[in-house]
Motif scaffolding. Sequence first.
Motif, PDB file in Angstrom:
ATOM      1  N   ALA A 197     -17.453 146.980  28.174  1.00 12.57           N
ATOM      2  CA  ALA A 197     -18.347 146.041  28.863  1.00 12.57           C
ATOM      3  C   ALA A 197     -17.672 145.243  29.973  1.00 12.57           C
ATOM      4  N   GLY A 198     -16.584 145.757  30.508  1.00 14.77           N
ATOM      5  CA  GLY A 198     -15.869 145.026  31.551  1.00 14.77           C
ATOM      6  C   GLY A 198     -14.893 144.009  30.983  1.00 14.77           C
ATOM      7  N   GLU A 207     -16.918 152.577  36.511  1.00 14.50           N
ATOM      8  CA  GLU A 207     -15.695 151.998  37.088  1.00 14.50           C
ATOM      9  C   GLU A 207     -14.466 152.739  36.560  1.00 14.50           C
ATOM     10  N   CYS A 241     -26.911 143.725  36.667  1.00 13.13           N
ATOM     11  CA  CYS A 241     -25.902 143.842  37.723  1.00 13.13           C
ATOM     12  C   CYS A 241     -25.151 145.155  37.713  1.00 13.13           C
ATOM     13  N   TYR A 242     -24.754 145.590  36.487  1.00 11.15           N
ATOM     14  CA  TYR A 242     -23.837 146.717  36.367  1.00 11.15           C
ATOM     15  C   TYR A 242     -24.434 148.042  36.821  1.00 11.15           C
ATOM     16  N   ARG A 259     -24.549 147.234  41.359  1.00 11.01           N
ATOM     17  CA  ARG A 259     -23.387 146.853  42.169  1.00 11.01           C
ATOM     18  C   ARG A 259     -22.100 147.246  41.448  1.00 11.01           C
ATOM     19  N   PRO A 260     -21.027 147.550  42.171  1.00  8.34           N
ATOM     20  CA  PRO A 260     -20.967 147.764  43.602  1.00  8.34           C
ATOM     21  C   PRO A 260     -21.489 149.151  43.959  1.00  8.34           C
ATOM     22  N   CYS A 265     -28.198 138.229  38.333  1.00 13.43           N
ATOM     23  CA  CYS A 265     -27.482 138.265  37.067  1.00 13.43           C
ATOM     24  C   CYS A 265     -28.221 137.479  35.999  1.00 13.43           C
TER      25      CYS A 265
END
Lengths: 301, 405
Positions: free
Chosen positions: A47-48, A89, A159-160, A163-164, A200
């Motif tokens: 999850a980052g 990512e 968001c995920y 972006r990006p 977000c």
Amino acid sequence: MTAIKVAYWPGCVSRGFTTELHGSMAIAAEKLGIELVELDRANCCGAGVIAEHNQELADTLNARTFALAQQTGLSMMNICSTCQGAQSECQQRLDADSAYRAHVNEVLSGQGLSYEKDKDGFTNKNFLWLLVEDYGLDRLAEKVTRPLSGLRVGPFYGCYVVRPKERLGYDEFPDRDVYLEKVIETLGGQVVEYDGARKCCGFPVITMNRDTSLRQAGTHVGDAIDAGADCLVTPCPLCHLNLDMQQPEAAKVVNRDLGLPVLHLPQLVALALGAEPKELGMSRHIASTKSVEARLAAVPA
Amino acid sequence: MAEYKLKVRRYQPESGEGPYWEEFKVDLDPSLSVLDGLLQAKDRDDGSLSVRCSCRAAICGSCGMKVNGQSGLGCKTQIGEAQELAEKKASVSPTSNGETPAIVVEPMGNMPVIKDLITDMESTHWTKIRRVTPWLLPHGEAPEREYVVEPESMIDITQSMACIQCGACVSSCLSMEADPDFIGPAALAKAYRFVGDPRDAETVERLHDLAHDPHGIYDCTHCFSCIDACPKGVAPMDQIMRLRRKAGEEGIHDDPNNGHNHEAAFVGIIEKKGTLDESLLLQESFAPGLKGKLKPTKGAIKGLLGSLPVAIRGLKTGKMRSLPKLIPGVHPKLPDGAQDEVKAIYAHAEDHREEFNIYIRGEEDVEPEPEPDETDSDSGAAQPHGGGAGETLGAGEETTEERPL
């Protein structure tokens, strides 16, 4: 009609605090005719948060999930914007450099696993992307037995998954950030435009800055209500937690009444395909979904 | 040449009136920029249309603005692409009336507007930049000439150094929208530039300061908006995450936002269980380990008590009725030896901790499949890693030649 079969990563939260998502995905897949091969030995995407602690750890954990999926010979599907973003990512880094990939694969080889770049055209797609790109909106339209006529739905992406842009496939699929609108329309709903659709929900900071977190959630839910939404729809269970489970708390932070139902994407799809609200776990939501059920009850499946 | 409509958010402070929209019709090649369009409108229609600009080549950082809601540089936003985006938005918008949509141009967000597209960078952007002590703090006697360090030791911070102070990230920051006191992406990326600089001697002090500020590194909502907005590939959010990583490595574990505890709890839970145990995460974020439970901080008590109403509602609706959800720690491990595989990954990765940065290392060329009749013994050999003429950089990255020092 090509049959769709995917290596299915359900994520953690869909089996934790939002089991109604896991259940409704199974029902939606069955109605759509998508075969799900669940990756029940796979691990959390991080999850980052794990990447924040140790990037190589996050990359290796996700390489394991990709490798498990590749073992099935199928492409992967997830039902969480956060999983999509975190995994994309890591996949970008793994694909960027064969020496790094080999280093990561070192520990996986001991488990008989290996992540191979571009093996058999391997992709990892969120259910929203798969629905539009692989399943097709025309095909989806044909399956609709209960059009969501009159239901005003506000999209909330997470968001995920927007972006990006440069590592989420927007070069090849530039419309990914309007897919929810397209799906809502295909299912016979009415799109509600409001400010927070791609902003977000605040979930990542809920334990770190509760005010920042719930101010975001409360503001976006409020804006959707002001724009006339009957409900929100989201492809991310973490967003669902902040928008639904925390909704009463968010209402206190933004000092206004809220009470807007938030649906998971598979729930919205399954409803239009004839499923009943009860079997989709809609009674488990914190923000009552009764108003949505009442609207749809007027239209028999 | 093509015709475009620029719908600009204008504001004339001397008029006494509030902000308003004005549409300008411009006529230019699709490959030119939104800034070129604005300058044409300024030249042909209304000289009072105010916009900051200078180099028109994405290096001075003057022309920060929002185009169709997206923060960035006016000179780096192609007008043809901006029109496509406006049309994409209109195609799914319930309020579009079939007319060709205009390109919406607004001043940067999160900052006071001075006039038209000119914002007050001083009160927001520059104040926050100064907050992070943006100069070197070396110790000891100054050298006769310069501080000499290995070039390799400076490569890591070249990504932060690429910042041209345009403010697009600040404009796009969603945390700042909710909390205007958040130090923000530009300042924190600048902070990393010094934290990562081997010549600076106050790394730990800087990290401590930024971790302990409740509007510091743990106030970032992790939304990637700044990464998308940045025209130079600085990826401010990534720099914030590196600051968190370094703060953790320096033993700064007691930030007032429980940011480090949250990170450590998450990492620890996946090592033991493989998938997330949400109630355990909540508990361990606020009251980690034995010590955290025996002597909880005021913030921990507040946080845990605040979660009670949420849990009670979850119980009422049936969301949290099963034991593994309700009781922290009961959550099952991965089946069939899979948990041991995860543990082995942890052991390996915690040992190496490699931080692969695509901005620095670039992306490999794909080696083309050799022709079947090629007898050259080198064909099919893997491309050597790192440097070399065959290396291509991904979209949005700079080439090494352009990187400023």
